[in-house]
Write an enzyme that holds these catalytic residues in place. Structure first.
Site, PDB file in Angstrom:
ATOM      1  N   GLU A 410       4.779  32.213  22.305  1.00  0.00           N
ATOM      2  CA  GLU A 410       5.963  32.415  21.448  1.00  0.00           C
ATOM      3  C   GLU A 410       5.625  32.201  19.964  1.00  0.00           C
ATOM      4  O   GLU A 410       6.464  31.784  19.165  1.00  0.00           O
ATOM      5  CB  GLU A 410       7.126  31.489  21.855  1.00  0.00           C
ATOM      6  CG  GLU A 410       7.495  31.548  23.316  1.00  0.00           C
ATOM      7  CD  GLU A 410       8.064  32.883  23.757  1.00  0.00           C
ATOM      8  OE1 GLU A 410       8.239  33.768  22.899  1.00  0.00           O
ATOM      9  OE2 GLU A 410       8.307  33.051  24.956  1.00  0.00           O
ATOM     10  N   GLY A 411       4.383  32.485  19.624  1.00  0.00           N
ATOM     11  CA  GLY A 411       3.899  32.250  18.257  1.00  0.00           C
ATOM     12  C   GLY A 411       3.318  30.862  18.165  1.00  0.00           C
ATOM     13  O   GLY A 411       3.966  29.881  18.530  1.00  0.00           O
TER      14      GLY A 411
END
Length: 604
Positions: A410-411
């Site tokens: 998710e980054g």
């Protein structure tokens, strides 16, 4: 939309930094309604019966078992919480979707990853960006678990820089389909998915485009072997290869070139859901650690009685409580913003997109804070178990390994730290958050003579509220001066951004914790919140220490001479305590409560 929502002063994303939030206006776990409590209990019951009781199977790369559990979750309706009723789902609000994501994720990272990939990035892009025909065709199957979804964004040369992907989509001569060719990697659920959200570039477009692709091996789709990973062993993770895979033109998701926007908005939802998914993992690790420490006898006494163990137990509880406080505060803000937009005439699709996007800063903050807390909690869990914690015969070492991925997907946390500050600055430039006025006021305050009056801190949290207000001044001082000095070039000063982001994160987490405890103390009495008050004070105490460290690091990195001296003096003034808490006494009080309850009970 309820009258309560209309009357509440709902801050815009990022405004927590410059506007005061009343405790009555935040949502806490203690505000769950009866339906939500029943949903939580049924989810916990499913996890205990199907997942926790079989945690060892997930360590043996039993991908088929993960699929079986996903099918059972589908039968119980747990895959359809966020899906609108029109497409076979329950159509529950954002808080309820967070709640299920939270409590279904604690037993094993393998199932948590499969669940999150399917319900989030595997389904959500269609519900948010799909045409009515696309939603009617695919979403009901995804809602029940008849089909499973996967999300194909990452490539060997395109990770954090998601828009740099090389996968190509070429329109056929008759204009009826696109041929997709390229390679995707780290694709969760790839081994058993029926549908893939695929991002590819059409011609030389600046931005990528999204497509809905049915998984058909006879249509040029092939898979690599299952990846060998540090953790999440039974989460199916493969490379996916597309070789002139034909996709009907009607399966383009949203508009041409809109893929990067789809990807970023899907990540915003994924980030706050990931934070929620880390909470139950912390609770279960803490419960296991406390149970072990209560039973493990050394030197003729349970090790739970040793101060060194109490310190760890207290810290694990504090971080879990803070994470809950911040996650559910943000979730309700998103839910309320969605309701307001719907009341203004937006479709549910538009309202949810904009509602989540509004709080992208908070989503990044939560992703970083809670993913790092779960890593620390699992690490301390191993330490409390000692040699047994290092053994694969106990769930501690697998919990530690499973937790590690949460700081990457998710980054990465580094990307999210820089995003949080970057998005805040952009909001200020657009006029959505007034940073200039408060930052200017802080600058004027630094030039003035400090007050030597003794403040009245007799009310509950009076000093703590004053401290949080001053921590906000630290951020405004540092960020305001940095923006003034570097302007658009600020984003290239990554270490400065990382330091500023840590200050921002601590402000949001500490304030959320305080607001939750204050709200519950007002309605139930301070005497009922004795331990929660202790956790709140300790969290803030440690947050102040971190702000001092990161503030100094930031200031000396760009300021010199008189400016540096003035800002360092300001840092000292803004982080000054009048009555410092007795850290050891508070830790012991918290640990004794958790030990007596034989686990974490502050979410009940």
């Amino acid at each position: 939309m309820s009258t309560e929502t209309i009357n509440k002063d709902i801050l815009r994303g990022g405004q927590f930094l410059v506007k005061e939030t009343k405790c009555e206006d935040v949502f806490t776990l203690e505000d769950l309604n009866e339906e939500q409590k029943m949903m939580r209990e049924s989810t916990k019951e499913f996890v205990d019966r199907e997942l926790w009781a079989n945690w060892e199977r997930f360590e043996k790369k039993d991908y088929e078992f993960t699929k079986e559990c996903m099918l059972k979750a589908g039968e119980l309706g747990l895959l359809s919480i966020a899906v609108p009723e029109a497409y076979g789902g329950m159509g529950m609000g954002f808080v309820s979707t967070m709640l299920v994501c939270d409590y279904i994720s604690g037993a094993t990272g393998s199932f948590s990853t499969a669940f999150g990939a399917h319900t989030g990035i595997g389904t959500l892009p269609i519900t948010l960006y799909g045409t009515e025909e696309q939603k009617q065709k695919y979403v009901p199957k995804l809602a029940t678990g008849e089909w499973f979804g996967a999300y194909c964004l990452t490539e060997p040369g395109a990770g954090s820089d998601a828009n740099s992907g090389k996968t190509k989509a070429v329109l056929s001569k008759d204009g009826k389909h696109y041929s997709i060719t390229g390679q995707k990697m780290w694709i969760s659920n790839a081994g058993f998915c029926n549908l893939l959200i695929v991002f590819a570039r059409i011609e030389d477009d600046k931005n990528i485009t999204g497509f809905i692709v049915e998984n058909d091996p006879e249509n040029g789709i092939s898979m690599g072997e299952e990846e060998k990973k540090l953790g999440i062993h039974s989460s199916s993770t493969r490379q996916v290869f597309f070789n002139e895979t034909k996709v009907p033109v009607e399966n383009m998701l949203s508009e041409r070139g809109n893929g990067f926007k789809i990807a970023m908005n899907a990540l915003n939802v994924g980030r706050i859901k990931l934070a929620a998914a880390c909470l139950e993992a912390q609770r279960r690790v803490l419960n296991e650690a406390v149970n072990y420490a209560n039973e493990r006898i050394q030197f003729k006494t349970p090790i739970i009685n040793f101060g060194a163990i109490k310190s760890k137990i207290a810290q694990m509880a504090i971080n879990t409580y803070a994470g809950e406080s911040a996650c559910y505060r943000a979730a309700k803000n998103i839910e309320d913003r969605i309701a307001i937009r719907e009341a203004e005439g937006n479709t549910h699709q538009e309202a949810e997109l904009k509602g989540v996007e509004e709080y992208a800063i908070e989503c990044s903050i939560l992703k970083v804070a809670v993913s790092e807390d779960v890593q620390n909690t699992t690490d301390e869990g191993i330490q409390i178990f000692g040699g047994m914690g290092f053994s694969a015969d106990t769930p501690m070492e697998k919990a530690w390994r499973d937790a590690r991925i949460s700081r990457i997907y998710e980054g990465t946390n580094e990307i999210n730290r820089m995003l949080a500050v970057g998005m805040l600055v952009k909001k200020a430039m657009k006029g959505h958050v007034d940073l200039l006025g408060p930052a200017t006021a802080v600058g004027e305050e630094l030039m003035g003579i400090p007050s030597f009056d003794t403040p009245d801190f007799s009310e509950l949290f009076a000093e703590e509220k004053d401290l949080i207000a001053r921590l906000k001044k630290v951020f405004l001082m540092v960020a305001g001066s940095a923006v003034q000095k570097f302007g658009p070039d600020l984003e290239s000063h990554q270490q400065l951004l990382l330091a500023a982001s840590d200050i921002l994160i601590e402000i949001y987490m500490a304030e959320s914790t305080l607001l939750r405890t204050e709200k519950n103390a007002k309605r139930s009495g301070e005497e009922t919140q004795e331990i929660e008050i202790a956790m709140t004070k300790l969290y803030l105490y440690e947050a102040v220490d971190l702000v001092i460290k990161k503030g100094k690091e930031a200031i000396v990195s760009f300021a010199e001479g008189d400016e540096q001296r003035m800002m360092l003096m300001g840092l000292k003034r803004f982080t000054k305590y009048t009555n410092q808490p007795n850290v050891v006494a508070l830790r012991n009080k918290i640990a004794d409560k958790v030990a007596a309850d034989n686990g974490y009970t502050f979410d009940e």
